[in-house]
Every structure is written in structure tokens, then in C-alpha cells.
Design an enzyme around this catalytic site. Structure first.
Site, mmCIF file in Angstrom:
data_model
loop_
_atom_site.group_PDB
_atom_site.id
_atom_site.type_symbol
_atom_site.label_atom_id
_atom_site.label_comp_id
_atom_site.label_asym_id
_atom_site.label_seq_id
_atom_site.Cartn_x
_atom_site.Cartn_y
_atom_site.Cartn_z
ATOM 1 N N CYS A 33 -4.632 2.064 -3.866
ATOM 2 C CA CYS A 33 -3.440 2.681 -3.262
ATOM 3 C C CYS A 33 -2.243 1.737 -3.379
ATOM 4 O O CYS A 33 -1.428 1.631 -2.448
ATOM 5 C CB CYS A 33 -3.667 3.050 -1.796
ATOM 6 S SG CYS A 33 -4.947 4.261 -1.557
ATOM 7 N N GLN A 54 -4.350 -5.219 7.013
ATOM 8 C CA GLN A 54 -5.237 -6.290 6.533
ATOM 9 C C GLN A 54 -4.948 -7.608 7.243
ATOM 10 O O GLN A 54 -5.502 -8.643 6.867
ATOM 11 C CB GLN A 54 -5.078 -6.471 5.005
ATOM 12 C CG GLN A 54 -5.296 -5.220 4.189
ATOM 13 C CD GLN A 54 -6.740 -4.732 4.219
ATOM 14 O OE1 GLN A 54 -7.667 -5.464 4.576
ATOM 15 N NE2 GLN A 54 -6.958 -3.477 3.854
ATOM 16 N N HIS A 84 0.878 -1.177 0.000
ATOM 17 C CA HIS A 84 0.000 0.000 0.000
ATOM 18 C C HIS A 84 0.916 1.229 0.000
ATOM 19 O O HIS A 84 2.008 1.193 0.574
ATOM 20 C CB HIS A 84 -0.843 -0.051 1.278
ATOM 21 C CG HIS A 84 -1.944 0.955 1.362
ATOM 22 N ND1 HIS A 84 -1.723 2.263 1.711
ATOM 23 C CD2 HIS A 84 -3.277 0.843 1.168
ATOM 24 C CE1 HIS A 84 -2.878 2.910 1.728
ATOM 25 N NE2 HIS A 84 -3.841 2.069 1.399
ATOM 26 N N ASP A 89 3.114 -4.236 8.244
ATOM 27 C CA ASP A 89 1.894 -3.455 8.058
ATOM 28 C C ASP A 89 0.731 -4.439 8.214
ATOM 29 O O ASP A 89 0.467 -5.253 7.325
ATOM 30 C CB ASP A 89 1.915 -2.822 6.655
ATOM 31 C CG ASP A 89 0.570 -2.214 6.273
ATOM 32 O OD1 ASP A 89 -0.424 -2.427 6.997
ATOM 33 O OD2 ASP A 89 0.512 -1.542 5.224
ATOM 34 N N LYS A 110 -10.597 -1.022 10.117
ATOM 35 C CA LYS A 110 -10.672 -2.213 9.250
ATOM 36 C C LYS A 110 -10.965 -3.461 10.079
ATOM 37 O O LYS A 110 -11.030 -4.567 9.563
ATOM 38 C CB LYS A 110 -9.362 -2.381 8.480
ATOM 39 C CG LYS A 110 -9.111 -1.229 7.487
ATOM 40 C CD LYS A 110 -7.795 -1.416 6.794
ATOM 41 C CE LYS A 110 -7.337 -0.176 6.057
ATOM 42 N NZ LYS A 110 -8.162 0.191 4.904
HETATM 43 N N1 PLP Z 1 -1.826 -0.714 4.624
HETATM 44 C C1 PLP Z 1 -2.720 -1.499 4.036
HETATM 45 C C2 PLP Z 1 -2.337 -2.880 3.600
HETATM 46 C C3 PLP Z 1 -4.019 -1.033 3.830
HETATM 47 O O1 PLP Z 1 -4.928 -1.812 3.247
HETATM 48 C C4 PLP Z 1 -4.345 0.278 4.236
HETATM 49 C C5 PLP Z 1 -5.677 0.836 3.965
HETATM 50 O O2 PLP Z 1 -6.353 0.423 3.042
HETATM 51 C C6 PLP Z 1 -3.370 1.044 4.875
HETATM 52 C C7 PLP Z 1 -2.122 0.516 5.046
HETATM 53 C C8 PLP Z 1 -3.657 2.428 5.378
HETATM 54 O O3 PLP Z 1 -4.574 2.379 6.411
HETATM 55 P P1 PLP Z 1 -5.167 3.728 7.046
HETATM 56 O O4 PLP Z 1 -5.696 4.513 5.881
HETATM 57 O O5 PLP Z 1 -6.258 3.251 7.950
HETATM 58 O O6 PLP Z 1 -4.073 4.412 7.741
#
Ligand code: PLP
Length: 415
Positions: free
Chosen positions: A373, A212, A132, A209, A235
Site C-alpha cells: 500500500c 507502525q 501508506h 501516522d 498492529k
Molecule cells: N499507515 C501505515 C504506516 C500502515 O502500515 C498501515 C497499515 O498497514 C496503515 C496506515 C493503515 O492501517 P489500518 O489498515 O489498520 O487502518
């Protein structure tokens, strides 16, 4: 429906679960809502909504100010939520949990504070090609400043991390490895235990990270041995704008504060300022108190479930989706990793994902379309984006049937 799907449907009471989610009870465009955009954000159970509303109705007050009863109640609830998150991740101590706005801020915190402290010219940060943007850009910002380099670990055409390439990239230049637990764009589950172990053998620190990951798996940061684990509350059935960073105490102690302000200090004078203990050193200003309490309630919700049964149910939903997709003409799956969780990314011949998303929405079916993203992996696959159906534990086999019926109908408009 496959045998596994039938079995999981029998052992997991999805109807009772769904009843706890008010937003799932509505109709959208004249049809009962089918919500398949859970990787973007999940809906919230009533207990999370109540926890937030109760805080504002009854306890609303600033925390750690201890001057009166409401402030004490707010502080107790706020810190109890931190303990719940620590227990969820099996952190060694509650002080290793730092409140953040979400995964994005958690990664920015580590990049800015830890990254800026350790990275020197010629050093490397390894991220995967399927990350992401929030696990790419913060590293680029800091690397640029330090003369370091962000290098992508290659990903195969199936959407799997190329572990041989990862091993060969691991040399003394690599100071940080930052990899997603599960890809939001492809659903690929990365072998994080192996990544952490290999990263450590090479002398690097490892950030996972978990945006997910936490919604789908039980995570034990001590067993994993990772240095940092970041996730977002929204999430995993909690509120937006609220998440956490787990960091090992030893590293957090060495790291300078990320933001300056109230709460993160012990003493302030123009001669010099001393910083607060963990975790407060990283929490300048009035925090999102209601958000933390709501996130605590989301943890309670998750902990009240049989998470193994939930995982079996989610896996059966994905398997059923893949079964249906294999027999659906014109549909191409994007990402075919052996280990998949949460997301099903696809293309439909002759349609742009955005048009498809709109045609499904008209039938009350919510999916996400676009690059998710994750532009680098989309670029590698030579596509601008995909349509993505992503699952939560409240989804049903009927939702999957509705998705494919919706796609069938969409086809008639696209021809
Ligand atoms: N990392 C992953 C794998 C994600 O799916 C997301 C959001 O879709 C993020 C980071 C960023 O999360 P947030 O926008 O809640 O900070």
C-alpha cells in the site's frame, strides 16, 4: 549471532512471551509457524482474546445508556480502555482520544473534518513520498474538493526523508504536514520530533501516522507536541477494526463532527442540533465496544513489558537479519535508512516477490509481498513491490534463521 543479539536474547524472555500467543503455537504446511508479517497485523495474546470473549460472555450490552447493570459494566470497561490508551500515549486528557476503526479512519476523520475546515484554494498538505496510501488518499479527496494540493516530501534512494527538501517546501501555503512515524514498506524511522517542530514553525498543523510507531516505540504525544497521532490496535497485539486518534483538545473543539447519528449529539430538533462533548462528538452510533476493551487489554499487555528491553530485542533481530542479508547472494535490501524499525524489505534476484512469498509459505514462513500500500515509493524505486519480513517482540533469532534457510531452499526452485 552478533554480540548484541546474544545479549538481547539473554535479557528478554521471548519463550515466555510466545507462550501467551496461541496462534504462534501452530504448524503451517507441516512446519512450526514462523510469523513475519507483523507490520500487516500482529497476533493476539491470550489476555486480549479473553477480554473480548469475557465481554461477550458476561457484560455484553450497549454503552452510555446506563439503564442497567450490564450497561454500566460495559460502559466502565469501554471508558477504562480509553483511559489506558490516553496513558499509553501520555495524552493530557482522556477526552483527546477518539475511537476509530484504525489508522485509516483516524486520518480520514482529520482530513474530512479539520482539512475541509482549513484548506483553501492554493493551500498545501505535505506528506512524504513513502506514505501508506491511507496517509495520501484521504488528503487527496479533501484537497481536490478545496482546490488545495497534496505535495510529496522527497525520499532518498536509501529510503530517508529529505529534510533539506522538507525545509524548503515549508512556506505559508502549507497548512498540514502528515507523515508516518515508521514506514511500513521500508522500515525507515522518520525524525518526527524535527518534523513536528519545523511544521509548527511554519504555521502548519502536524499529523503523525503512528500505525507502525506505537508497536515499536513508547510514544509521548505531549512531549512530541504533535497535533494528531493515529494508530491501529491490530498492529500492536489488539483486535482488528479498532484504533484511535489522538487530537489536541483545542483543535478537536474547533472541528465539526465527522459522522452524524446517535451518541454524537446533545439535542436534536428540526430547528437545529447541538453536538456532544469530546470525545463523543466524533463517535456516532454504537461503537466497537468489544474492540475497545480488547485494545485496552493489548495496552495492558504492552505496559506489562519492559518496553526498552523489547525495543532492544527487536533492534537486535533486525541487525541480525541485516547481517545475514549482507552475506546472502542475490538478495537486495530495499530501504537502507540509518534508523530502521520493524520491517525488512527485500528482493531476490530472479524471483518475483509473490512467488517467493508462496515458496516461503510452503515452508511455514509468513511474509508479505507486494507494494505494501505504498505505490509511490515503489514507483520511485522502479519496482512493482518487495518481499517484506516484519518483526514483533515475540519473534526469535531462530525465526530469522528459518527465513534465510527458507530463502535458500526457495532459490533451488527458482533457478
Ligand atoms: N499507515 C501505515 C504506516 C500502515 O502500515 C498501515 C497499515 O498497514 C496503515 C496506515 C493503515 O492501517 P489500518 O489498515 O489498520 O487502518
Amino acid at each position: 549471532m552478533s554480540e548484541a543479539a546474544v545479549q538481547s536474547a539473554a535479557s528478554f524472555d521471548v519463550a515466555a512471551l510466545r507462550a501467551q500467543f496461541p496462534a504462534l503455537q501452530q504448524e503451517v504446511n507441516g512446519q512450526p509457524l514462523v510469523y513475519l508479517d507483523n507490520a500487516a497485523t500482529t497476533h493476539k495474546p491470550q489476555r486480549v482474546i479473553d477480554a473480548i470473549s469475557d465481554f461477550y460472555r458476561l457484560d455484553n450490552s450497549n454503552v452510555h445508556r446506563g439503564a442497567h447493570t450490564l450497561s454500566d459494566r460495559a460502559t466502565l470497561a469501554f471508558e477504562a480502555a480509553r483511559q489506558k490508551v490516553a496513558a499509553l500515549l501520555n495524552a493530557a486528557e482522556t477526552a483527546e482520544i477518539i475511537w476509530t476503526r484504525g489508522t485509516t479512519e483516524a486520518i480520514n476523520l482529520v482530513a474530512s473534518s479539520y482539512g475541509r475546515r482549513v484548506l483553501r484554494a492554493g493551500d498545501r498538505v505535505l506528506v512524504s513520498a513513502m506514505e501508506h496510501h491511507s496517509n495520501i488518499v484521504p488528503w487527496q479527496l479533501v484537497a481536490q474538493e478545496c482546490g488545495a494540493e497534496v505535495v510529496a516530501i522527497p525520499v532518498s534512494a536509501e529510503g530517508e526523508l529529505d529534510m533539506a527538501a522538507f525545509r524548503s517546501l515549508l512556506d505559508e501555503r502549507v497548512k498540514i504536514v502528515a507523515v508516518g512515524h515508521v514506514s511500513n514498506a521500508l522500515g525507515s524511522v522518520n525524525p518526527i520530533q524535527e518534523i513536528i517542530d519545523l511544521g509548527h514553525q511554519a504555521g502548519a498543523k502536524v499529523l503523525i501516522d503512528g500505525a507502525q510507531g506505537v508497536p515499536h516505540f513508547s510514544v509521548d504525544v505531549q512531549a512530541l507536541g504533535c497535533d494528531f497521532y493515529a494508530f491501529s490496535g491490530h498492529k500492536m497485539y489488539g483486535p482488528t477494526g479498532m484504533g484511535a486518534l489522538y487530537g489536541r483538545r483545542e483543535l478537536l473543539e474547533q472541528m465539526p463532527p465527522y459522522h452524524g447519528g446517535g451518541e454524537m449529539i446533545k439535542t436534536v430538533s428540526f430547528a437545529g442540533t447541538t453536538f456532544n462533548d469530546l470525545p463523543f462528538k466524533f463517535e456516532a452510533g454504537t461503537p466497537n465496544i468489544a474492540g475497545a476493551i480488547g485494545l485496552g487489554a493489548a495496552v495492558d499487555f504492552l505496559q506489562s513489558l519492559d518496553r526498552k528491553a523489547a525495543a532492544v530485542h527487536e533492534a537486535a533481530l533486525l541487525a541480525y537479519t541485516h547481517e545475514k542479508a549482507a552475506n546472502f547472494s542475490g538478495l537486495t535490501r530495499v530501504g537502507r535508512a540509518k534508523q530502521i524499525a520493524g520491517a525488512f524489505s527485500f528482493l531476490l534476484e530472479g524471483s518475483h516477490p509473490a512467488d517467493l512469498g508462496m515458496l516461503l509459505d510452503q515452508q511455514g514462513i509468513a511474509v508479505r509481498t507486494g507494494d505494501h500500500c505504498a505505490q509511490p515509493i515503489m514507483k520511485q524505486f522502479g519496482i512493482p513491490g518487495t518481499a517484506r519480513a516484519s518483526f514483533a517482540l515475540y519473534n526469535t533469532f531462530d525465526d530469522v534463521d528459518r527465513l534465510f534457510a527458507g530463502l535458500e531452499k526457495a532459490k533451488t526452485f527458482l533457478m
